[in-house]
Design a protein around this motif. Structure first.
Motif, PDB file in Angstrom:
ATOM      1  N   THR A  37       0.841  -1.207   0.000  1.00 59.13           N
ATOM      2  CA  THR A  37       0.000   0.000   0.000  1.00 59.13           C
ATOM      3  C   THR A  37       0.874   1.253   0.000  1.00 59.13           C
ATOM      4  O   THR A  37       0.551   2.252  -0.650  1.00 59.13           O
ATOM      5  N   ASP A 315      -5.936  -1.214  -4.517  1.00 62.29           N
ATOM      6  CA  ASP A 315      -5.259  -1.727  -3.333  1.00 62.29           C
ATOM      7  C   ASP A 315      -6.076  -2.833  -2.677  1.00 62.29           C
ATOM      8  O   ASP A 315      -7.160  -2.569  -2.151  1.00 62.29           O
ATOM      9  N   ASP A 316      -5.581  -4.065  -2.755  1.00 57.45           N
ATOM     10  CA  ASP A 316      -6.186  -5.148  -1.989  1.00 57.45           C
ATOM     11  C   ASP A 316      -7.640  -5.414  -2.353  1.00 57.45           C
ATOM     12  O   ASP A 316      -8.456  -5.669  -1.475  1.00 57.45           O
TER      13      ASP A 316
HETATM   14 MG   LIG Z   1      -1.967  -2.881   2.161  1.00 54.34          MG
END
Ligand SMILES: [Mg+2]
Ligand SMILES: Nc1ncnc2c1ncn2[C@@H]1O[C@H](COP(=O)(O)OP(=O)(O)O)[C@@H](O)[C@H]1O
Length: 367
Positions: A37, A315-316
């Motif tokens: 991240t 992100d994710d």
């Molecule tokens: Mg992360």
């Protein structure tokens, strides 16, 4: 819009990192807390915006160090450009080796769209986040909208103050008409522009969602002006006239509550799948797919209008999507440079084109 090189120095847990992303899909995988991240955050900062995690500038500098540097080479506007941000107490920015007053100089030059798990609030929480989502996009596309929004907010505040003052100074009631008139004029403009943008967004988002859901589900967006009945075909004058009428009808209620009950500050963006509210009935996966569709649609709308597709940062987002949705995402998002982070490398077995990187303790390795 694409990044061809990114160099980081003492940015968060990355001591020294250099990456050459490809033009299409870039996968960054690794265990938790390795810096995935953090890397997306660095790319995002190049758009001139604040952290999508709400971090302060000082948080970016590696513990024990005094200065962090983000440096990039990117292709935009038909040519190779460079940007650099140095964080040492304050932020200093350079664009093509020319020092700028602030990182906001990067806005509109390097554009990006980000989707992290915290953006799920867009479908899960109240309407304020959805109004902000619309307003932020419209501001990028139509800069004069920034002025309209801030004027509306100022007049709303003044009208609310007046509503409260009238209770102990009744003659002030005579001045309320002027504020109602101004509020309706600005409010009408805002509603019209938000409806127009929603129409564009709906077209793109519905198309993207159709792909993500393998044509099994129908996604729809509609702008809902609170307490009003507005159709897509109505022009700004008609909307303003109706808003004025509704504000007048609601006056005694407004005087009682000391606040303004009708207007674009109460409106919502309704998001449905197969005709039902995603907020109330959507599964976790459907909610995630909806935000994804909205964000990707935003990138298409901005790209169509500004002539260059923003970089997409995801992100994710893979863990809650099933196999078919992941595949769509990986292989059907042509035309944009994408960075995707996730824990499980197994998600990418069918990646047709792209580059895979492993992040471990702030160090990145291309596979
Ligand atoms: Mg992360
Ligand atoms: N300023 C900093 N200096 C050093 N390490 C940091 C800094 N800020 C965050 N970190 C570390 O970065 C890690 C989190 O990185 P993150 O990118 O969120 O992980 P993930 O790979 O799970 O996305 C944590 O271990 C945290 O301690």
């Amino acid at each position: 819009m694409r990044i061809s090189r990114l160099n980081l120095e003492n940015f968060r847990n990355m001591e020294s990192l250099s990456v050459f992303p490809c033009e299409t899909v870039n996968i960054i995988y690794g265990d938790n807390a390795q810096g995935k991240t953090n890397l997306l955050e660095a790319v995002w900062l190049l758009s001139g915006a604040k952290s999508f995690r709400g971090a302060k500038d000082a948080d970016f500098v590696r513990f024990g160090e005094s200065r962090a540097v983000i440096e990039s080479e990117f292709f935009c506007d038909g040519r190779q450009q460079t940007s650099k941000i140095q964080i040492e107490g304050k932020k200093t920015a350079w664009l093509n080796d020319i020092k700028k007053d602030s990182v906001t100089a990067f806005a509109g030059i390097f554009t990006a769209v980000v989707f992290s798990p915290s953006h799920l609030s867009l479908v899960k929480d109240g309407p304020a986040g959805r109004r902000k989502f619309l307003d932020t996009s419209i501001c990028q596309i139509t800069p004069r909208y920034i002025g309209i929004i801030s004027q509306y907010q100022r007049i709303l505040l003044q009208r609310n103050t007046l509503l409260k003052d009238i209770s102990y100074a009744p003659p002030l009631l005579d001045t309320l008409d002027i504020w109602d008139e101004k509020l309706a004029a600005l409010g009408g403009a805002i509603i019209r522009m938000r409806m127009e943008y929603t129409r564009r967004l709906q077209k793109e988002a519905a198309d993207i969602y159709k792909g993500i859901s393998m044509e099994r589900e129908t996604f729809s967006l509609s702008y809902r002006p609170f307490g009003m009945d507005v159709s897509q075909g109505q022009n700004q004058e008609e909307i303003t006239a109706q808003l004025k009428e509704k504000i007048a009808q609601n006056r005694s209620e407004d005087l009682r509550s000391g606040s303004t009950g009708i207007g674009p500050h109460r409106d919502d963006l309704e998001i449905t799948i197969n005709g039902r509210s995603v907020r109330a009935f959507g599964s976790q996966g459907q909610q995630r797919s909806s935000v994804l569709a909205l964000k990707l649609a935003e990138s298409r709308c901005i790209g169509d209008i500004l002539g260059e597709r923003p970089v997409i940062l995801l992100d994710d987002v893979m863990s809650e999507l099933d196999q078919s949705r992941r595949e769509y995402l990986l292989n059907h998002l042509t035309g944009s440079q994408i960075f995707i982070t996730c824990c499980d490398k197994g998600y990418f077995s069918r990646l047709e084109q792209g580059r895979v990187f492993k992040m471990e303790k702030g160090r990145l390795e291309q596979e």
